[in-house]
Design a protein around this motif. Structure first.
Motif, PDB file in Angstrom:
ATOM      1  N   VAL A  21      -2.128   5.641   2.277  1.00  0.00           N
ATOM      2  CA  VAL A  21      -3.117   4.653   2.716  1.00  0.00           C
ATOM      3  C   VAL A  21      -2.719   4.086   4.079  1.00  0.00           C
ATOM      4  N   MET A  22      -1.433   3.794   4.266  1.00  0.00           N
ATOM      5  CA  MET A  22      -0.986   3.258   5.554  1.00  0.00           C
ATOM      6  C   MET A  22      -1.213   4.257   6.682  1.00  0.00           C
ATOM      7  N   PHE A  23      -0.937   5.525   6.432  1.00  0.00           N
ATOM      8  CA  PHE A  23      -1.152   6.545   7.466  1.00  0.00           C
ATOM      9  C   PHE A  23      -2.639   6.718   7.767  1.00  0.00           C
ATOM     10  N   SER A  24      -3.471   6.700   6.726  1.00  0.00           N
ATOM     11  CA  SER A  24      -4.909   6.875   6.964  1.00  0.00           C
ATOM     12  C   SER A  24      -5.495   5.685   7.726  1.00  0.00           C
ATOM     13  N   VAL A  25      -5.035   4.478   7.453  1.00  0.00           N
ATOM     14  CA  VAL A  25      -5.503   3.309   8.207  1.00  0.00           C
ATOM     15  C   VAL A  25      -5.034   3.389   9.653  1.00  0.00           C
ATOM     16  N   PHE A  26      -3.864   3.966   9.870  1.00  0.00           N
ATOM     17  CA  PHE A  26      -3.353   4.121  11.228  1.00  0.00           C
ATOM     18  C   PHE A  26      -4.159   5.157  12.013  1.00  0.00           C
ATOM     19  N   PHE A  76       0.848  -1.196   0.000  1.00  0.00           N
ATOM     20  CA  PHE A  76       0.000   0.000   0.000  1.00  0.00           C
ATOM     21  C   PHE A  76       0.878   1.240   0.000  1.00  0.00           C
ATOM     22  N   SER A  77       0.319   2.340  -0.457  1.00  0.00           N
ATOM     23  CA  SER A  77       1.065   3.597  -0.471  1.00  0.00           C
ATOM     24  C   SER A  77       1.182   4.142   0.960  1.00  0.00           C
TER      25      SER A  77
END
Length: 179
Positions: A130-135, A126-127
């Motif tokens: 996306v990883m930051f938003s899921v976090f 994932f970009s």
């Protein structure tokens, strides 16, 4: 064992350890010839010097490419950036843990490209956005739920009935027998 024997044993062990340590240091300095062999020489200017430098680093002249002059690396080859994690795990290596063969020329950043440090060839699934938003999403979700609970006065955290205080005109308890 008595106390004096322990002291004697400890002193002898310390002497043996010092002897072993000196001998190990001497063997380590004497046996690591690759440090002297791979010490960068002057920047190659002629095709003959380039071929000699390629032979020095166990490379064929077509694969040999060195850093630009004045960079401080001399004739050391510019190798591709491949970390240990990106190397083939099924290949027969002389040193399997480090995934390298005897006499293999090391990359100039070899200490950074070890398997426990970094892998510049890694492609994430994932970009980073996306990883930051899921976090961060659970924090916003729980904050929104807490705001709804507070704003609409839902009292979902500790629901209870109103307290029964004496003196409001009602009889809460009596000692009279029930008829």
């Amino acid at each position: 064992m008595t106390g004096s024997n322990l002291i004697r044993y400890g002193l002898n062990a310390a002497k043996l350890f010092r002897i072993k340590q000196r001998q190990t240091q001497f063997i380590a300095v004497r046996s690591c010839g690759w440090i002297r062999d791979y010490k960068p020489g002057p920047y190659p200017k002629t095709p003959e010097e380039r071929e000699a430098a390629a032979r020095k680093y166990n490379l064929i002249p077509e694969d040999y490419d060195c850093y630009e002059e004045g960079s401080g690396y001399g004739d050391y080859p510019k190798l591709p950036v491949v970390s240990q994690d990106a190397m083939d795990p099924y290949e027969e290596y002389d040193n399997y843990y480090r995934r390298r063969n005897f006499g293999q020329t090391l990359h100039r950043d070899y200490d950074i490209l070890t398997s426990e440090k970094t892998n510049p060839n890694l492609v994430f699934r994932f970009s980073p956005l996306v990883m930051f938003s899921v976090f961060i999403a659970p924090f916003f979700i729980f904050s929104f739920i807490a705001w709804i609970d507070y704003y609409f006065d839902l009292h979902s955290c500790n629901p209870m009935k109103p307290k029964q205080f004496p003196g409001d005109g009602r009889i809460h308890y009596t000692f009279e027998p029930v008829d």
